[in-house]
Design a protein around this motif. Structure first.
Motif, short mmCIF file in Angstrom:
data_model
loop_
_atom_site.label_atom_id
_atom_site.label_comp_id
_atom_site.label_asym_id
_atom_site.label_seq_id
_atom_site.Cartn_x
_atom_site.Cartn_y
_atom_site.Cartn_z
N GLY A 164 1.61 9.29 -6.12
CA GLY A 164 2.16 10.60 -5.97
C GLY A 164 3.07 11.03 -7.00
O GLY A 164 3.04 12.01 -7.40
N ILE A 165 3.73 10.25 -7.68
CA ILE A 165 4.89 10.40 -8.47
C ILE A 165 4.18 10.65 -10.08
O ILE A 165 4.16 11.60 -10.84
N SER A 166 3.08 9.85 -9.92
CA SER A 166 2.20 9.89 -11.29
C SER A 166 1.36 11.42 -11.33
O SER A 166 1.00 11.66 -12.27
N GLU A 167 0.98 11.69 -10.04
CA GLU A 167 0.23 13.03 -10.18
C GLU A 167 0.97 14.09 -10.41
O GLU A 167 0.54 15.22 -10.88
N ASN A 168 2.23 14.06 -9.94
CA ASN A 168 3.12 15.11 -10.09
C ASN A 168 4.73 14.89 -10.44
O ASN A 168 5.58 14.61 -9.81
N LEU A 225 7.70 15.11 -2.53
CA LEU A 225 6.76 14.04 -2.57
C LEU A 225 6.46 13.48 -1.16
O LEU A 225 5.30 12.99 -0.55
N ALA A 226 7.51 13.40 -0.18
CA ALA A 226 7.51 13.26 1.28
C ALA A 226 6.30 13.85 1.86
O ALA A 226 5.60 13.48 2.35
N ASN A 227 6.51 15.48 1.50
CA ASN A 227 5.71 16.34 1.91
C ASN A 227 4.10 16.06 1.67
O ASN A 227 3.02 16.12 2.32
N ASP A 228 4.06 15.89 0.40
CA ASP A 228 2.81 15.57 -0.18
C ASP A 228 1.86 14.35 0.27
O ASP A 228 0.74 14.34 0.41
N ILE A 229 2.82 13.28 0.73
CA ILE A 229 1.98 11.93 0.98
C ILE A 229 2.15 11.88 2.63
O ILE A 229 1.76 10.79 3.22
N PHE A 230 2.76 12.76 3.35
CA PHE A 230 2.92 12.82 4.75
C PHE A 230 3.61 11.88 5.27
O PHE A 230 3.13 11.12 6.16
N LYS A 231 4.81 11.67 4.81
CA LYS A 231 5.76 10.55 5.07
C LYS A 231 6.98 11.28 5.39
O LYS A 231 7.47 12.26 4.64
N ASP A 232 7.77 10.62 6.24
CA ASP A 232 9.19 11.31 6.58
C ASP A 232 10.19 10.96 5.19
O ASP A 232 9.72 10.00 4.61
N THR A 233 11.21 11.77 5.02
CA THR A 233 11.80 11.43 3.87
C THR A 233 12.74 10.24 3.94
O THR A 233 13.01 9.68 3.06
N ALA A 234 13.12 9.86 5.09
CA ALA A 234 13.73 8.55 5.10
C ALA A 234 13.05 7.21 4.90
O ALA A 234 13.49 6.30 4.00
N SER A 235 11.83 7.37 5.38
CA SER A 235 10.73 6.31 4.71
C SER A 235 10.67 6.42 3.27
O SER A 235 10.56 5.38 2.61
N ALA A 257 0.65 -1.11 0.09
CA ALA A 257 0.09 0.07 -0.09
C ALA A 257 0.77 1.37 -0.04
O ALA A 257 0.55 2.34 -0.47
N ASP A 258 1.94 1.23 0.75
CA ASP A 258 2.80 2.59 1.01
C ASP A 258 3.43 2.87 -0.67
O ASP A 258 3.49 3.82 -0.95
N GLN A 259 3.88 1.54 -1.14
CA GLN A 259 4.65 1.90 -2.64
C GLN A 259 3.57 2.24 -3.51
O GLN A 259 3.84 3.17 -4.38
N TRP A 260 2.39 1.68 -3.50
CA TRP A 260 1.07 2.15 -4.41
C TRP A 260 1.02 3.85 -3.96
O TRP A 260 0.84 4.59 -5.17
N VAL A 261 1.00 4.32 -2.98
CA VAL A 261 0.76 5.47 -2.54
C VAL A 261 1.95 6.30 -3.25
O VAL A 261 1.77 7.38 -3.95
N LEU A 262 3.04 5.86 -3.19
CA LEU A 262 4.16 6.63 -3.64
C LEU A 262 4.08 6.76 -5.15
O LEU A 262 4.41 7.83 -5.95
N LEU A 263 3.72 5.64 -5.90
CA LEU A 263 3.59 5.64 -7.33
C LEU A 263 2.58 6.76 -7.65
O LEU A 263 2.35 7.48 -8.79
#
Length: 143
Positions: free
Chosen positions: A45-49, A57-67, A37-43
């Motif tokens: 986010g990248i697809s949308e922008n 991207l980290a800011n847009d999906i509310f995850k820390d940059t290390a994750s 699910a987390d990988q899907w969310v990143l894909l």
């Protein structure tokens, strides 16, 4: 609203989010789609922008940059994402989906739509509308 109701509301909200995420990950795995699910969310986010930085991207999906970095490394290994170096600033790179990433996202989106419909099958349109309004109030107050 009393403290007990607030506690129950936020506990239920968190539980629903975690269960939905788990359900999506399980369905992706059971369907042979090599994503969590987390990988899907990143894909998504990248697809949308496309061409955005990892930090954005980290800011847009509310995850820390290390994750985000760890997840992107996995997606890069699967050949779903490509990092495009920034020639002006070597520390930065833009993110793009590969053809394999676009295909995985397309398959995952269709599956996630079905999972979402199934999970809300017993909810009325009115219940969904009320929940959306309540969540939008939370978002408004948090920003």
């Amino acid at each position: 609203m009393g403290t007990a109701n607030l506690d129950l509301f936020f506990y239920t909200l968190d539980k629903a989010h975690r269960l939905a995420k788990r359900m999506i990950s399980n369905e992706l795995k059971n369907s042979g789609i090599d994503l969590t699910a987390d990988q899907w969310v990143l894909l998504c986010g990248i697809s949308e922008n496309s061409n955005q930085s990892q930090a954005n991207l980290a800011n847009d999906i509310f995850k820390d940059t290390a994750s985000v970095t760890r997840i992107l490394d996995l997606l890069h290994e699967k050949d779903f994402v490509r990092r495009i170096p920034n020639h002006k600033d070597k520390r930065k790179s833009a993110l793009k989906l590969t053809e394999a990433g676009k295909e995985a996202l397309k398959r995952a989106n269709a599956l996630v739509d079905e999972v979402r419909k199934k999970s809300l099958a017993r909810a009325s349109e009115n219940q969904i509308d009320t929940t959306i309004k309540t969540l939008n109030e939370l978002i408004y107050e948090a920003t």
